[in-house]
Enzyme design. Structure first.
Site, PDB file in Angstrom:
ATOM      1  N   ASP A 244       3.214   2.210  -5.020  1.00 50.46           N
ATOM      2  CA  ASP A 244       2.366   2.694  -5.637  1.00 50.46           C
ATOM      3  C   ASP A 244       2.064   2.008  -6.886  1.00 50.46           C
ATOM      4  O   ASP A 244       2.844   2.005  -7.913  1.00 50.46           O
ATOM      5  CB  ASP A 244       2.936   4.261  -5.771  1.00 50.46           C
ATOM      6  N   VAL A 245       0.822   1.527  -7.005  1.00 54.34           N
ATOM      7  CA  VAL A 245       0.769   0.558  -8.053  1.00 54.34           C
ATOM      8  C   VAL A 245       0.416   1.254  -9.473  1.00 54.34           C
ATOM      9  O   VAL A 245       0.608   0.969 -10.396  1.00 54.34           O
ATOM     10  CB  VAL A 245      -0.662   0.117  -8.024  1.00 54.34           C
TER      11      VAL A 245
ATOM     12  N   ASN B  25      -5.743  -5.754  -5.851  1.00 60.15           N
ATOM     13  CA  ASN B  25      -7.075  -5.068  -5.236  1.00 60.15           C
ATOM     14  C   ASN B  25      -7.164  -3.716  -5.322  1.00 60.15           C
ATOM     15  O   ASN B  25      -8.080  -2.974  -5.304  1.00 60.15           O
ATOM     16  CB  ASN B  25      -7.177  -5.695  -3.822  1.00 60.15           C
TER      17      ASN B  25
ATOM     18  N   TYR C 231     -15.534   4.422 -13.598  1.00 65.55           N
ATOM     19  CA  TYR C 231     -15.314   3.308 -12.985  1.00 65.55           C
ATOM     20  C   TYR C 231     -15.551   1.820 -13.554  1.00 65.55           C
ATOM     21  O   TYR C 231     -14.933   0.894 -13.391  1.00 65.55           O
ATOM     22  CB  TYR C 231     -15.883   3.516 -11.472  1.00 65.55           C
TER      23      TYR C 231
ATOM     24  N   LYS D   9     -13.331  -1.214 -14.592  1.00 67.65           N
ATOM     25  CA  LYS D   9     -13.411  -2.681 -14.104  1.00 67.65           C
ATOM     26  C   LYS D   9     -13.681  -3.534 -15.275  1.00 67.65           C
ATOM     27  O   LYS D   9     -13.455  -4.764 -15.158  1.00 67.65           O
ATOM     28  CB  LYS D   9     -14.380  -2.691 -13.107  1.00 67.65           C
TER      29      LYS D   9
ATOM     30  N   ASP E 278       0.897  -1.340   0.160  1.00 70.17           N
ATOM     31  CA  ASP E 278      -0.039   0.053   0.088  1.00 70.17           C
ATOM     32  C   ASP E 278       0.952   1.174  -0.160  1.00 70.17           C
ATOM     33  O   ASP E 278       2.239   1.159   0.346  1.00 70.17           O
ATOM     34  CB  ASP E 278      -1.020  -0.042   1.374  1.00 70.17           C
TER      35      ASP E 278
ATOM     36  N   VAL F 131     -20.013  -3.585  -1.168  1.00 70.11           N
ATOM     37  CA  VAL F 131     -19.965  -4.083   0.234  1.00 70.11           C
ATOM     38  C   VAL F 131     -19.942  -2.471   1.166  1.00 70.11           C
ATOM     39  O   VAL F 131     -19.697  -1.375   0.621  1.00 70.11           O
ATOM     40  CB  VAL F 131     -18.489  -4.235   0.213  1.00 70.11           C
TER      41      VAL F 131
END
Length: 262
Positions: free
Chosen positions: A60-61, A87, A156, A160, A39, A191
């Site tokens: 840092d993705v 994720n 978004y 995805k 993270d 969620v």
């Protein structure tokens, strides 16, 4: 021992400092894996790593060099790498008529580029000539948003959907090139965590629903199972895909949405 016993395996989870990622870290650790929490939130990430008996690496993705250094550190600290869970993600609610390019770029960078770089460096580490070199599993986190037309999450949803395509092409490349890495994705339903609450609040603020509670009720009404997803629901699916019980599951998308996206 069961097919979902991950004893002796090393699993890295991006976005592991909170939310779904934190839940996945706990579930993977409970299944026996040595967990690497990755993270940009160093303090929170280190606390989760300590809680699951794992290690923390800062990644840092969206940054290729950060991935390279983070994977090297993970392999060195944990003694290998067998599972990578991509994720980390971000959702910024907006109607198309109000779309801000910078917000769209942020979602594209984190959700699409971040996942692609995660696959890249997982492959490089886990293929036969890699630093870990024993094959493995990549689990990407898409969303039910990739399969439905819910208002105000257009970009978004598009990101995805891209995660789904990346998953399938990556599985084919791994197979054709002999990497020995299975690649699958999950499609979580909504969620009731911080991201979910923010989405409900945003669509109410925009005026699509009278209140956040009404927005949540609309999602539940679209879900045959009659409830929202839980963090545990999603985490269990990730453990399954990482396990030997899913040994012949490859290039697939697993809905964990209570039937919402069917």
């Amino acid at each position: 021992m069961t097919g979902q016993d991950l004893d002796g395996r090393v699993a890295l989870v991006t976005g592991g400092a909170q939310g779904l990622g934190e839940g996945m870290a706990h579930a993977l650790a409970a299944a026996g894996a040595k967990v690497v929490v990755a993270d940009v939130q160093t303090d929170a990430g280190a606390k989760v790593a300590e809680a699951v008996g794992g290690v923390f690496v800062e990644i840092d993705v969206t940054d290729d060099a950060s991935w390279e250094a983070g994977i090297a550190s993970a392999v060195q600290q944990a003694g290998g790498l067998d599972v990578v869970v991509n994720n980390a993600g971000v959702e910024i609610t907006s109607l198309l008529v109000d779309l801000e390019p910078e917000q769209a770029r942020t979602m594209l960078d984190v959700n699409v580029l971040g996942t692609a770089l995660g696959i890249k460096h997982a492959f490089r580490a886990m293929r036969p000539d890699g630093a870990a070199g024993r094959g493995g599993v990549v689990v990407n986190v898409a969303s039910v948003a990739a399969t439905i037309a819910f208002p105000a999450i257009s970009v978004y949803s598009a990101t995805k959907s891209a995660v789904d395509r990346l998953t399938r092409v990556a599985a084919m490349e791994s197979g054709k090139l002999g990497y020995g890495v299975r690649v699958n994705c999950v499609y979580p339903g909504l969620v009731p965590n911080e991201m979910g609450a923010n989405l409900a609040g945003d669509v109410a603020r925009i005026g699509l629903f009278a209140s956040p509670d009404e927005a949540v009720a609309a999602v539940v009404d679209l879900t045959p199972s009659g409830r929202l997803a839980s963090t545990e629901d999603i985490a269990r699916a990730v453990v399954f895909l990482a396990s030997d019980q899913a040994a012949f599951v490859n290039g697939a998308g697993l809905p964990v949405d209570g039937g919402m996206g069917m």
